[in-house]
Design a protein around this motif. Sequence first.
Motif, PDB file in Angstrom:
ATOM      1  N   LEU A   5       2.503  12.253   8.722  1.00 30.52           N
ATOM      2  CA  LEU A   5       1.957  11.467   9.829  1.00 30.52           C
ATOM      3  C   LEU A   5       3.012  10.582  10.481  1.00 30.52           C
ATOM      4  CD1 LEU A   5      -1.461  10.503   8.235  1.00 30.52           C
ATOM      5  CD2 LEU A   5      -1.054  12.178  10.047  1.00 30.52           C
ATOM      6  N   GLY A   6       4.258  10.694  10.018  1.00 33.95           N
ATOM      7  CA  GLY A   6       5.362   9.973  10.631  1.00 33.95           C
ATOM      8  C   GLY A   6       5.680   8.623  10.020  1.00 33.95           C
ATOM      9  N   ALA A   7       5.106   8.312   8.888  1.00 35.97           N
ATOM     10  CA  ALA A   7       5.343   7.018   8.248  1.00 35.97           C
ATOM     11  C   ALA A   7       6.675   7.005   7.509  1.00 35.97           C
ATOM     12  CB  ALA A   7       4.221   6.701   7.265  1.00 35.97           C
ATOM     13  N   ARG A   8       7.237   5.835   7.413  1.00 33.98           N
ATOM     14  CA  ARG A   8       8.391   5.620   6.533  1.00 33.98           C
ATOM     15  C   ARG A   8       7.816   5.275   5.168  1.00 33.98           C
ATOM     16  NH1 ARG A   8      13.660   5.061   6.841  1.00 33.98           N
ATOM     17  NH2 ARG A   8      14.685   3.863   5.201  1.00 33.98           N
ATOM     18  N   VAL A   9       8.224   6.000   4.144  1.00 35.10           N
ATOM     19  CA  VAL A   9       7.622   5.869   2.819  1.00 35.10           C
ATOM     20  C   VAL A   9       8.633   5.302   1.824  1.00 35.10           C
ATOM     21  CG1 VAL A   9       6.597   7.143   0.892  1.00 35.10           C
ATOM     22  CG2 VAL A   9       6.015   7.757   3.253  1.00 35.10           C
ATOM     23  N   THR A  10       8.183   4.316   1.064  1.00 39.52           N
ATOM     24  CA  THR A  10       8.972   3.734  -0.013  1.00 39.52           C
ATOM     25  C   THR A  10       8.202   3.918  -1.304  1.00 39.52           C
ATOM     26  OG1 THR A  10       9.900   2.055   1.467  1.00 39.52           O
ATOM     27  CG2 THR A  10      10.038   1.621  -0.897  1.00 39.52           C
ATOM     28  N   GLY A  11       8.850   4.480  -2.314  1.00 40.94           N
ATOM     29  CA  GLY A  11       8.240   4.650  -3.629  1.00 40.94           C
ATOM     30  C   GLY A  11       8.837   3.659  -4.605  1.00 40.94           C
ATOM     31  N   VAL A  12       8.007   3.124  -5.480  1.00 45.07           N
ATOM     32  CA  VAL A  12       8.459   2.151  -6.477  1.00 45.07           C
ATOM     33  C   VAL A  12       8.074   2.667  -7.862  1.00 45.07           C
ATOM     34  CG1 VAL A  12       8.289  -0.231  -7.282  1.00 45.07           C
ATOM     35  CG2 VAL A  12       8.111   0.259  -4.823  1.00 45.07           C
ATOM     36  N   ASP A  13       9.069   2.779  -8.743  1.00 47.22           N
ATOM     37  CA  ASP A  13       8.829   3.220 -10.121  1.00 47.22           C
ATOM     38  C   ASP A  13      10.062   2.877 -10.937  1.00 47.22           C
ATOM     39  OD1 ASP A  13       7.729   4.493 -12.405  1.00 47.22           O
ATOM     40  OD2 ASP A  13       6.807   6.013 -11.142  1.00 47.22           O
ATOM     41  N   ASN A  14      10.116   3.355 -12.167  1.00 48.81           N
ATOM     42  CA  ASN A  14      11.302   3.087 -12.986  1.00 48.81           C
ATOM     43  C   ASN A  14      12.421   4.045 -12.583  1.00 48.81           C
ATOM     44  OD1 ASN A  14      11.300   5.518 -14.755  1.00 48.81           O
ATOM     45  ND2 ASN A  14       9.372   4.668 -15.471  1.00 48.81           N
ATOM     46  N   SER A  40      11.358  -9.009  -1.060  1.00 49.07           N
ATOM     47  CA  SER A  40      12.313  -8.675   0.009  1.00 49.07           C
ATOM     48  C   SER A  40      11.770  -9.132   1.361  1.00 49.07           C
ATOM     49  CB  SER A  40      12.578  -7.165   0.029  1.00 49.07           C
ATOM     50  OG  SER A  40      11.520  -6.484   0.657  1.00 49.07           O
ATOM     51  N   GLU A  41      12.580  -8.989   2.373  1.00 48.07           N
ATOM     52  CA  GLU A  41      12.182  -9.349   3.738  1.00 48.07           C
ATOM     53  C   GLU A  41      11.318  -8.258   4.380  1.00 48.07           C
ATOM     54  OE1 GLU A  41      13.738 -11.932   5.901  1.00 48.07           O
ATOM     55  OE2 GLU A  41      14.480 -12.983   4.144  1.00 48.07           O
ATOM     56  N   LEU A  42      11.295  -7.078   3.776  1.00 51.77           N
ATOM     57  CA  LEU A  42      10.522  -5.968   4.335  1.00 51.77           C
ATOM     58  C   LEU A  42       9.028  -6.188   4.139  1.00 51.77           C
ATOM     59  CD1 LEU A  42      12.633  -2.979   3.003  1.00 51.77           C
ATOM     60  CD2 LEU A  42      12.632  -3.912   5.315  1.00 51.77           C
ATOM     61  N   THR A  43       8.259  -5.689   5.092  1.00 49.11           N
ATOM     62  CA  THR A  43       6.811  -5.694   4.940  1.00 49.11           C
ATOM     63  C   THR A  43       6.302  -4.266   5.084  1.00 49.11           C
ATOM     64  OG1 THR A  43       6.455  -6.153   7.296  1.00 49.11           O
ATOM     65  CG2 THR A  43       6.525  -8.058   5.798  1.00 49.11           C
ATOM     66  N   TYR A  44       5.115  -4.049   4.560  1.00 46.47           N
ATOM     67  CA  TYR A  44       4.552  -2.705   4.517  1.00 46.47           C
ATOM     68  C   TYR A  44       3.170  -2.694   5.153  1.00 46.47           C
ATOM     69  CZ  TYR A  44       8.335  -2.187   1.198  1.00 46.47           C
ATOM     70  OH  TYR A  44       9.582  -2.170   0.610  1.00 46.47           O
ATOM     71  N   ASP A  45       2.848  -1.609   5.825  1.00 48.16           N
ATOM     72  CA  ASP A  45       1.540  -1.448   6.455  1.00 48.16           C
ATOM     73  C   ASP A  45       0.484  -0.985   5.463  1.00 48.16           C
ATOM     74  OD1 ASP A  45       2.346  -2.148   9.088  1.00 48.16           O
ATOM     75  OD2 ASP A  45       3.341  -0.214   9.226  1.00 48.16           O
ATOM     76  N   LEU A  46       0.917  -0.334   4.411  1.00 46.87           N
ATOM     77  CA  LEU A  46       0.003   0.144   3.377  1.00 46.87           C
ATOM     78  C   LEU A  46       0.703   0.062   2.035  1.00 46.87           C
ATOM     79  CD1 LEU A  46      -2.543   1.666   2.308  1.00 46.87           C
ATOM     80  CD2 LEU A  46      -1.305   3.782   2.798  1.00 46.87           C
ATOM     81  N   ILE A  47       0.028  -0.520   1.070  1.00 46.88           N
ATOM     82  CA  ILE A  47       0.514  -0.495  -0.306  1.00 46.88           C
ATOM     83  C   ILE A  47      -0.554   0.198  -1.132  1.00 46.88           C
ATOM     84  CG2 ILE A  47       1.099  -1.847  -2.351  1.00 46.88           C
ATOM     85  CD1 ILE A  47       2.243  -3.992  -0.496  1.00 46.88           C
ATOM     86  N   LEU A  48      -0.154   1.266  -1.765  1.00 48.12           N
ATOM     87  CA  LEU A  48      -1.030   2.000  -2.682  1.00 48.12           C
ATOM     88  C   LEU A  48      -0.457   1.793  -4.065  1.00 48.12           C
ATOM     89  CD1 LEU A  48      -3.273   3.977  -3.414  1.00 48.12           C
ATOM     90  CD2 LEU A  48      -1.690   5.837  -2.865  1.00 48.12           C
ATOM     91  N   ASP A  49      -1.134   1.031  -4.878  1.00 50.37           N
ATOM     92  CA  ASP A  49      -0.637   0.703  -6.208  1.00 50.37           C
ATOM     93  C   ASP A  49      -1.516   1.365  -7.254  1.00 50.37           C
ATOM     94  OD1 ASP A  49       0.235  -0.406  -8.578  1.00 50.37           O
ATOM     95  OD2 ASP A  49       0.517  -2.384  -7.727  1.00 50.37           O
ATOM     96  N   LEU A  50      -0.927   2.222  -8.041  1.00 52.53           N
ATOM     97  CA  LEU A  50      -1.677   2.938  -9.062  1.00 52.53           C
ATOM     98  C   LEU A  50      -1.697   2.213 -10.399  1.00 52.53           C
ATOM     99  CD1 LEU A  50      -0.466   6.533  -8.197  1.00 52.53           C
ATOM    100  CD2 LEU A  50      -2.489   5.325  -7.389  1.00 52.53           C
ATOM    101  N   VAL A  51      -1.045   1.052 -10.473  1.00 51.90           N
ATOM    102  CA  VAL A  51      -1.017   0.274 -11.705  1.00 51.90           C
ATOM    103  C   VAL A  51      -1.590  -1.126 -11.492  1.00 51.90           C
ATOM    104  CG1 VAL A  51       0.462  -0.632 -13.539  1.00 51.90           C
ATOM    105  CG2 VAL A  51       0.979   1.577 -12.508  1.00 51.90           C
ATOM    106  N   ALA A  52      -1.410  -1.688 -10.318  1.00 51.46           N
ATOM    107  CA  ALA A  52      -1.905  -3.033  -9.961  1.00 51.46           C
ATOM    108  C   ALA A  52      -1.433  -4.086 -10.958  1.00 51.46           C
ATOM    109  CB  ALA A  52      -3.416  -3.031  -9.828  1.00 51.46           C
ATOM    110  N   SER A  53      -0.142  -4.161 -11.132  1.00 54.38           N
ATOM    111  CA  SER A  53       0.421  -5.092 -12.103  1.00 54.38           C
ATOM    112  C   SER A  53       0.830  -6.436 -11.506  1.00 54.38           C
ATOM    113  CB  SER A  53       1.634  -4.451 -12.770  1.00 54.38           C
ATOM    114  OG  SER A  53       2.609  -4.153 -11.790  1.00 54.38           O
ATOM    115  N   ARG A  54       0.718  -6.590 -10.211  1.00 51.18           N
ATOM    116  CA  ARG A  54       1.090  -7.843  -9.554  1.00 51.18           C
ATOM    117  C   ARG A  54      -0.150  -8.580  -9.073  1.00 51.18           C
ATOM    118  NH1 ARG A  54       5.218  -4.392  -8.609  1.00 51.18           N
ATOM    119  NH2 ARG A  54       7.308  -5.236  -8.670  1.00 51.18           N
TER     120      ARG A  54
END
Length: 81
Positions: A5-14, A40-54
């Motif tokens: 869909l044209g989004a810039r995607v960032t993945g977070v893991d170990n 960080s200074e970056l912001t995100y339009d969608l956060i999908l968290d599969l662990v919800a640790s924060r």
Amino acid sequence: MAKRLGARVTGVDNAAKLKFIRALGADDAIDYREEDFTQSELTYDLILDLVASRSVFAYRRALAPTAVIAASEGPYERWSR
């Protein structure tokens, strides 16, 4: 799906999984043990968290003004305060 869909995607893991995240098509991959994406200074339009640790307050720092967060699991106490 987001990439299609044209989004810039960032993945977070170990660190062990970052290569796999990039292979899936993520533009950026962050090792959560080395960097806290909510600080960080970056912001995100969608956060999908599969662990919800924060906490919800940590996520709020990383969300754009019209953003959405979806969490699939995690300690209820973190979200109810």
